[in-house]
Design a protein around this motif. Structure first.
Motif, mmCIF file in Angstrom:
data_model
loop_
_atom_site.group_PDB
_atom_site.id
_atom_site.type_symbol
_atom_site.label_atom_id
_atom_site.label_comp_id
_atom_site.label_asym_id
_atom_site.label_seq_id
_atom_site.Cartn_x
_atom_site.Cartn_y
_atom_site.Cartn_z
ATOM 1 N N PRO A 36 -16.385 5.521 8.570
ATOM 2 C CA PRO A 36 -15.276 5.836 9.488
ATOM 3 C C PRO A 36 -15.094 4.827 10.621
ATOM 4 O O PRO A 36 -14.107 4.915 11.345
ATOM 5 C CB PRO A 36 -15.669 7.213 10.038
ATOM 6 C CG PRO A 36 -16.594 7.783 9.019
ATOM 7 C CD PRO A 36 -17.355 6.613 8.491
ATOM 8 N N VAL A 37 -16.013 3.901 10.783
ATOM 9 C CA VAL A 37 -15.840 2.880 11.827
ATOM 10 C C VAL A 37 -15.827 1.479 11.227
ATOM 11 O O VAL A 37 -15.902 0.486 11.937
ATOM 12 C CB VAL A 37 -16.949 2.976 12.909
ATOM 13 C CG1 VAL A 37 -16.876 4.312 13.622
ATOM 14 C CG2 VAL A 37 -18.341 2.767 12.308
ATOM 15 N N GLY A 38 -15.703 1.386 9.908
ATOM 16 C CA GLY A 38 -15.752 0.092 9.245
ATOM 17 C C GLY A 38 -14.399 -0.390 8.786
ATOM 18 O O GLY A 38 -13.359 -0.014 9.327
ATOM 19 N N SER A 39 -14.396 -1.208 7.759
ATOM 20 C CA SER A 39 -13.188 -1.904 7.316
ATOM 21 C C SER A 39 -12.149 -0.926 6.784
ATOM 22 O O SER A 39 -12.339 -0.309 5.738
ATOM 23 C CB SER A 39 -13.558 -2.912 6.223
ATOM 24 O OG SER A 39 -14.527 -3.822 6.690
ATOM 25 N N ASP A 40 -11.052 -0.815 7.488
ATOM 26 C CA ASP A 40 -9.921 -0.025 7.029
ATOM 27 C C ASP A 40 -8.646 -0.763 7.419
ATOM 28 O O ASP A 40 -8.612 -1.466 8.435
ATOM 29 C CB ASP A 40 -9.941 1.379 7.639
ATOM 30 C CG ASP A 40 -8.812 2.253 7.121
ATOM 31 O OD1 ASP A 40 -8.415 2.072 5.958
ATOM 32 O OD2 ASP A 40 -8.322 3.102 7.879
ATOM 33 N N ALA A 41 -7.591 -0.561 6.644
ATOM 34 C CA ALA A 41 -6.320 -1.251 6.893
ATOM 35 C C ALA A 41 -5.548 -0.552 8.014
ATOM 36 O O ALA A 41 -4.435 -0.066 7.816
ATOM 37 C CB ALA A 41 -5.497 -1.298 5.611
ATOM 38 N N ILE A 42 -6.140 -0.514 9.194
ATOM 39 C CA ILE A 42 -5.559 0.262 10.287
ATOM 40 C C ILE A 42 -4.197 -0.272 10.699
ATOM 41 O O ILE A 42 -3.294 0.493 11.045
ATOM 42 C CB ILE A 42 -6.539 0.296 11.483
ATOM 43 C CG1 ILE A 42 -7.792 1.081 11.087
ATOM 44 C CG2 ILE A 42 -5.890 0.924 12.711
ATOM 45 C CD1 ILE A 42 -8.875 1.102 12.127
ATOM 46 N N ARG A 96 -4.612 10.334 -7.544
ATOM 47 C CA ARG A 96 -3.778 9.201 -7.971
ATOM 48 C C ARG A 96 -2.687 8.983 -6.928
ATOM 49 O O ARG A 96 -1.514 9.322 -7.163
ATOM 50 C CB ARG A 96 -3.167 9.469 -9.350
ATOM 51 C CG ARG A 96 -4.192 9.671 -10.465
ATOM 52 C CD ARG A 96 -3.511 9.793 -11.824
ATOM 53 N NE ARG A 96 -4.483 10.064 -12.883
ATOM 54 C CZ ARG A 96 -4.822 11.280 -13.303
ATOM 55 N NH1 ARG A 96 -4.259 12.340 -12.739
ATOM 56 N NH2 ARG A 96 -5.705 11.448 -14.260
ATOM 57 N N PRO A 97 -3.041 8.466 -5.777
ATOM 58 C CA PRO A 97 -2.058 8.297 -4.705
ATOM 59 C C PRO A 97 -0.935 7.339 -5.083
ATOM 60 O O PRO A 97 -1.120 6.438 -5.906
ATOM 61 C CB PRO A 97 -2.885 7.755 -3.541
ATOM 62 C CG PRO A 97 -4.109 7.174 -4.172
ATOM 63 C CD PRO A 97 -4.377 7.990 -5.392
ATOM 64 N N ASP A 98 0.225 7.532 -4.459
ATOM 65 C CA ASP A 98 1.365 6.650 -4.721
ATOM 66 C C ASP A 98 1.068 5.223 -4.298
ATOM 67 O O ASP A 98 1.492 4.267 -4.957
ATOM 68 C CB ASP A 98 2.601 7.147 -3.966
ATOM 69 C CG ASP A 98 3.085 8.488 -4.472
ATOM 70 O OD1 ASP A 98 3.172 8.662 -5.706
ATOM 71 O OD2 ASP A 98 3.367 9.373 -3.646
ATOM 72 N N LEU A 99 0.361 5.080 -3.186
ATOM 73 C CA LEU A 99 0.040 3.744 -2.676
ATOM 74 C C LEU A 99 -1.323 3.766 -2.011
ATOM 75 O O LEU A 99 -1.665 4.727 -1.317
ATOM 76 C CB LEU A 99 1.076 3.288 -1.635
ATOM 77 C CG LEU A 99 0.753 1.955 -0.942
ATOM 78 C CD1 LEU A 99 0.967 0.784 -1.902
ATOM 79 C CD2 LEU A 99 1.578 1.761 0.322
ATOM 80 N N ALA A 100 -2.073 2.704 -2.228
ATOM 81 C CA ALA A 100 -3.311 2.481 -1.483
ATOM 82 C C ALA A 100 -3.187 1.178 -0.709
ATOM 83 O O ALA A 100 -2.885 0.133 -1.288
ATOM 84 C CB ALA A 100 -4.513 2.412 -2.421
ATOM 85 N N ALA A 101 -3.368 1.251 0.605
ATOM 86 C CA ALA A 101 -3.462 0.050 1.439
ATOM 87 C C ALA A 101 -4.941 -0.191 1.683
ATOM 88 O O ALA A 101 -5.609 0.612 2.340
ATOM 89 C CB ALA A 101 -2.723 0.250 2.759
ATOM 90 N N ILE A 102 -5.462 -1.264 1.129
ATOM 91 C CA ILE A 102 -6.906 -1.490 1.116
ATOM 92 C C ILE A 102 -7.241 -2.742 1.913
ATOM 93 O O ILE A 102 -6.710 -3.829 1.642
ATOM 94 C CB ILE A 102 -7.431 -1.629 -0.330
ATOM 95 C CG1 ILE A 102 -7.105 -0.360 -1.125
ATOM 96 C CG2 ILE A 102 -8.931 -1.892 -0.331
ATOM 97 C CD1 ILE A 102 -7.536 -0.420 -2.579
ATOM 98 N N HIS A 103 -8.134 -2.588 2.868
ATOM 99 C CA HIS A 103 -8.599 -3.734 3.638
ATOM 100 C C HIS A 103 -9.651 -4.494 2.844
ATOM 101 O O HIS A 103 -10.567 -3.900 2.261
ATOM 102 C CB HIS A 103 -9.205 -3.283 4.972
ATOM 103 C CG HIS A 103 -9.744 -4.417 5.782
ATOM 104 N ND1 HIS A 103 -11.022 -4.896 5.627
ATOM 105 C CD2 HIS A 103 -9.165 -5.182 6.735
ATOM 106 C CE1 HIS A 103 -11.212 -5.907 6.464
ATOM 107 N NE2 HIS A 103 -10.094 -6.095 7.142
ATOM 108 N N VAL A 104 -9.502 -5.817 2.791
ATOM 109 C CA VAL A 104 -10.500 -6.679 2.152
ATOM 110 C C VAL A 104 -10.808 -7.841 3.097
ATOM 111 O O VAL A 104 -10.011 -8.164 3.974
ATOM 112 C CB VAL A 104 -10.014 -7.222 0.792
ATOM 113 C CG1 VAL A 104 -9.787 -6.073 -0.188
ATOM 114 C CG2 VAL A 104 -8.754 -8.058 0.940
ATOM 115 N N THR A 105 -11.949 -8.443 2.899
ATOM 116 C CA THR A 105 -12.327 -9.569 3.737
ATOM 117 C C THR A 105 -11.576 -10.827 3.337
ATOM 118 O O THR A 105 -10.951 -11.496 4.163
ATOM 119 C CB THR A 105 -13.837 -9.831 3.641
ATOM 120 O OG1 THR A 105 -14.549 -8.594 3.705
ATOM 121 C CG2 THR A 105 -14.289 -10.745 4.784
#
Length: 330
Positions: A30-36, A168-177
Motif C-alpha cells: 500500500p505504500v509502494g509502486s502504484d500508478a497514482i 477481469r477489469p476493463d482497464l489496468a493502469a500498472i506502474h512499472v520501473t
C-alpha cells in the motif's frame, strides 16, 4: 517493425477510460509502486462512478474515494501501513458514498490469477467459513449471503469448498520501473499481483518511471514480466507513484504521505488537495516542479538507488522520452 506505444497521460485517460468502468491499479504494498498519477488524471478528466479493483489500497484509491469518483471497490487491505488508516476511503464508506467489498490479500491474488487464466471460477480454500464468505457489501441485507463465495463440491474428494469470481477489469493502469517504447516492462522491488493483473485486464496501460532502449529488454529477457503484446499504451511519467515509493527510482515521500492523508480526512482538505496537487500542473515538467526539484533529488538518492545500476546505460534522456511520446502522437 517496432511499434511506438508511447502516449501522453491525458490521452491515455481520454482513450481508455469512461464513467462507470471497472478500473484496476497495481501496487507493490500500500505504500509502494502504484500508478497514482493516473488516478490524478482520472479526477482531472472528471471520471465518475468507477468500480475500483485494488489488490491493496493505496493513496490512489484513498484520493479517488475522497473525491467521490469511486462508488464501488473491491480490495484486500484498506490501510496505509505505517501512515495510518486511509482517511479518504474511510470517509467515503462511512458517508455511504462508496461500497467496499472485502477479501483477503490472497483471495485478491487468486481472483486476478483466475482472470488471467480465463477460468470460470477460482477454487477457494481461504476466506470460507467466516463473514468474509457470508457478508457481501454489494448485497448488505442478505445474510448469510450465498453469492459472494458460493460453495462448490470438489469432484475428486467430494469436499465442500468455495468459489471466487475471477477478476477481469476493463482497464489496468500498472506502474512499472522501466518500459521500452514497444511496451515491454521491468519492475524493480516487490511485484505483488502486477503480473497477473496485466493478463487479467481487458486493456493495460503502463506508467513508466523511465523509458529504455529495447536492447535493455533483450539483455534481461527473464526480467520482462509484462511483455508488450499485452500492453495497449505506455506513458512516460517519472514519479508516477509519488508520494509512494518506486524501488530503485525514489523513496517514499513521508511528509507528503502524512499531509495527504490528513487532507483527505475532510471535505475542505480534499478540495484543497485537488486544487493544489491535481489541477495545478499542465504537463510532466509542471508536475515535477510541483513535487519540488530538491525533494526529487533527495528522494532519488535513497537506499534502493543501486537497484537501477544494471540498467542505467539504456535509460533514455528525459528530452528523448518526451520526443518519442510526441512523435507517436503525430
Amino acid at each position: 517493425m517496432p511499434t511506438n506505444k508511447l502516449i501522453t497521460l491525458a490521452e491515455a485517460v481520454r482513450r481508455y477510460t469512461w464513467d462507470g468502468m471497472q478500473y484496476a491499479s497495481g501496487a507493490a504494498l500500500p505504500v509502494g509502486s502504484d500508478a497514482i498519477v493516473f488516478g490524478r488524471e482520472l479526477l482531472r478528466q472528471q471520471r465518475r462512478e468507477l468500480h475500483a479493483i485494488f489488490h491493496a489500497n493505496t493513496q490512489q484509491l484513498n484520493l479517488l474515494a475522497a473525491a467521490g469518483a469511486v462508488t464501488r471497490a473491491e480490495c484486500g487491505f484498506s490501510g496505509l501501513e505505517g501512515f495510518g488508516f486511509a482517511n479518504g476511503l474511510r470517509r467515503a464508506i462511512e458517508q455511504g458514498r462508496l461500497v467496499l467489498e472485502d477479501f483477503s490479500n490472497l483471495a485478491m491474488a487468486l481472483r486476478l490469477l483466475g482472470g488471467a487464466l480465463n477460468w470460470p471460477f477460482v477454487p477457494a480454500t481461504v476466506n470460507i467459513g467466516s463473514d468474509l464468505q457470508y457478508r457481501r457489501a454489494f448485497e448488505p441485507d442478505v445474510h448469510p449471503n450465498p453469492n459472494k463465495i458460493p460453495s462448490v463440491t470438489d469432484p475428486f474428494s467430494g469436499k465442500q469448498i468455495g468459489a471466487f469470481s475471477p477478476l477481469r477489469p476493463d482497464l489496468a493502469a500498472i506502474h512499472v520501473t522501466l518500459a521500452d517504447p514497444e511496451g515491454d516492462a521491468i519492475m524493480l522491488g516487490t511485484e505483488w499481483s502486477r503480473f497477473e493483473l496485466s493478463r487479467a485486464a481487458r486493456r493495460v496501460v503502463l506508467l513508466a518511471d523511465a523509458i529504455v532502449d529495447t536492447d535493455c529488454m533483450r539483455q534481461y529477457p527473464n526480467l520482462v514480466r509484462i511483455p508488450g503484446i499485452v500492453v495497449e499504451a505506455v506513458v512516460y511519467w517519472p514519479f508516477a507513484a509519488w508520494p509512494q515509493a518506486s524501488p530503485g527510482m525514489h523513496d517514499v515521500d513521508e511528509a507528503h504521505m502524512k499531509a495527504m492523508n490528513v487532507a483527505l480526512g475532510s471535505d475542505d482538505g480534499t478540495a484543497a488537495y485537488i486544487r493544489d496537487y491535481v489541477e495545478s500542473y499542465a504537463d510532466l515538467d509542471g508536475y515535477l516542479d510541483l513535487i519540488g526539484r530538491e525533494t526529487i533529488s533527495e528522494l532519488s538518492n535513497g537506499a534502493t538507488a543501486f537497484l537501477l545500476d544494471p540498467y542505467r546505460r539504456w535509460l533514455l534522456p528525459h528530452a528523448e522520452a518526451l520526443a518519442l511520446t510526441a512523435e507517436a502522437s503525430t
